[in-house]
Design a protein around this motif. Structure first.
Motif, PDB file in Angstrom:
ATOM      1  N   THR A  45       0.835  -1.192   0.000  1.00  0.00           N
ATOM      2  CA  THR A  45       0.000   0.000   0.000  1.00  0.00           C
ATOM      3  C   THR A  45       0.877   1.252   0.000  1.00  0.00           C
ATOM      4  OG1 THR A  45      -1.838   1.087   1.149  1.00  0.00           O
ATOM      5  CG2 THR A  45      -0.182   0.015   2.515  1.00  0.00           C
ATOM      6  N   ASP A  64      -5.455  -0.133  -7.576  1.00  0.00           N
ATOM      7  CA  ASP A  64      -6.156   0.815  -6.707  1.00  0.00           C
ATOM      8  C   ASP A  64      -7.594   0.939  -7.175  1.00  0.00           C
ATOM      9  OD1 ASP A  64      -4.225   2.994  -4.924  1.00  0.00           O
ATOM     10  OD2 ASP A  64      -3.250   1.586  -6.282  1.00  0.00           O
ATOM     11  N   LYS A 113     -11.970   0.999  -5.639  1.00  0.00           N
ATOM     12  CA  LYS A 113     -13.023   0.806  -4.646  1.00  0.00           C
ATOM     13  C   LYS A 113     -14.249   0.154  -5.271  1.00  0.00           C
ATOM     14  CE  LYS A 113     -15.312   0.841  -0.857  1.00  0.00           C
ATOM     15  NZ  LYS A 113     -14.988  -0.146   0.191  1.00  0.00           N
ATOM     16  N   HIS A 140     -10.529   1.768  -0.973  1.00  0.00           N
ATOM     17  CA  HIS A 140      -9.899   0.540  -1.446  1.00  0.00           C
ATOM     18  C   HIS A 140     -10.810  -0.657  -1.187  1.00  0.00           C
ATOM     19  CE1 HIS A 140      -5.831   2.076  -2.327  1.00  0.00           C
ATOM     20  NE2 HIS A 140      -6.048   2.909  -1.319  1.00  0.00           N
ATOM     21  N   ASP A 182      -6.506  -4.964  -6.153  1.00  0.00           N
ATOM     22  CA  ASP A 182      -6.395  -4.318  -4.848  1.00  0.00           C
ATOM     23  C   ASP A 182      -7.188  -5.099  -3.795  1.00  0.00           C
ATOM     24  OD1 ASP A 182      -6.479  -2.480  -2.729  1.00  0.00           O
ATOM     25  OD2 ASP A 182      -7.453  -0.900  -3.875  1.00  0.00           O
ATOM     26  N   LEU A 241      -6.756  -4.289   0.083  1.00  0.00           N
ATOM     27  CA  LEU A 241      -5.992  -3.591   1.108  1.00  0.00           C
ATOM     28  C   LEU A 241      -5.940  -4.324   2.447  1.00  0.00           C
ATOM     29  CD1 LEU A 241      -4.485  -0.919   1.854  1.00  0.00           C
ATOM     30  CD2 LEU A 241      -6.718  -0.087   2.672  1.00  0.00           C
ATOM     31  N   HIS A 283     -11.774   5.145  -7.656  1.00  0.00           N
ATOM     32  CA  HIS A 283     -10.826   5.114  -6.546  1.00  0.00           C
ATOM     33  C   HIS A 283     -10.643   6.532  -6.037  1.00  0.00           C
ATOM     34  CE1 HIS A 283      -7.297   4.585  -4.109  1.00  0.00           C
ATOM     35  NE2 HIS A 283      -6.527   5.262  -4.934  1.00  0.00           N
TER      36      HIS A 283
END
Length: 261
Positions: free
Chosen positions: A14, A179, A181, A210, A200, A202, A156
């Motif tokens: 990250t 990266d 969401k 994320h 991704d 996280l 993101h």
């Protein structure tokens, strides 16, 4: 005959990397080298073409570790610091070039690069040894010899962000989204062309910008890929412990891992 294909994980961490400065958790103090994660980036080689994705703050160390001496183009996912701030290290890939180095980025990301590193884009940048960029705005698929790279728009934070789908005729295809969401339907449709998805993940707990592990697994399932790799991992993730919880076709990426096709 199709070109061969190799993707190297230069970094899988990250934005703050792992170990985290000042942290004494069991991951940050682990002796497992897979728990040592530099900032996320990959290098793709297809035949004679060498393509770098992002120029993060650890680029110099990553390039030395992997013996990386040649880059024909740089692709940027987005403008966040952990993906662009190693920009000055790109000069090492310009010293032996006669032509400027192509940099492919969204309009938003390119504007940030020009603002942060204005000296490189200036018409007064005439000195040998400096980065000589050739800015290219991403507007659709790009070709590098036998390699086709298709941008994968995702959401993101507030930054305009893309992943990339790498395709070589006759070989398995690989998508890379470090990266993210959320993934819009049109990008899910593109991901269905991929055999492998690098995404991704996280941490296990939800995050505002994320994917969590559970969310990443859901997208891997929706895309229908045969192999998933988790990347952009925080220090909440112990490599061995996390991998033990995953479906058989999903693995945890680590710095230096190579995928060949």
């Amino acid at each position: 005959m199709a070109a061969d294909f190799e993707l190297t994980f230069l970094g899988t961490g990250t934005s703050i990397g792992v170990p985290v400065i000042g942290c004494k958790c069991h991951v940050c103090t682990s002796e497992d080298p897979r728990n040592q994660r530099t900032r996320s980036s990959v290098h793709v080689r297809a035949g004679d073409f060498s393509v770098l994705v992002d120029s993060g703050p650890d680029l110099r160390a990553q390039a030395l570790r992997e013996g990386l001496t040649k880059v024909d183009a740089v692709l940027y996912t987005h403008s966040h610091v952990d993906h662009v701030v190693g920009f000055d290290e790109l000069r090492a890939f310009c010293w032996h070039r006669e032509d400027p180095l192509p940099l492919h980025a969204t309009a938003d990301c390119m504007a940030t690069l020009k603002k942060m590193f204005g000296w490189a884009f200036s018409e007064e940048n005439i000195y040998r040894g400096y980065i000589k960029p050739d800015p290219q705005i991403i507007a659709g698929p790009m070709t590098f010899g036998d390699l086709t790279v298709t941008p994968l728009p995702v959401e993101h934070a507030k930054a305009e962000t893309v992943g990339f789908l790498f395709e070589v005729p006759g070989l398995p295809s690989t998508a890379y989204i470090p990266d993210v969401k959320s993934v819009p339907p049109e990008t899910i449709a593109l991901l269905k062309r991929a055999d492998t998805l690098i995404i991704d993940a996280l941490r296990s707990l939800p995050h505002p910008t994320h994917l969590s592990t559970e969310e990443a697994l859901a997208i891997i399932g929706e895309a229908g890929v045969s192999r998933g790799w988790l990347t952009h991992l925080g220090h909440e993730n112990d490599h061995h412990e996390l991998e033990a919880t995953l479906p058989h076709h999903v693995r945890v990426a680590y710095d230096g891992l190579k995928i060949r096709g």
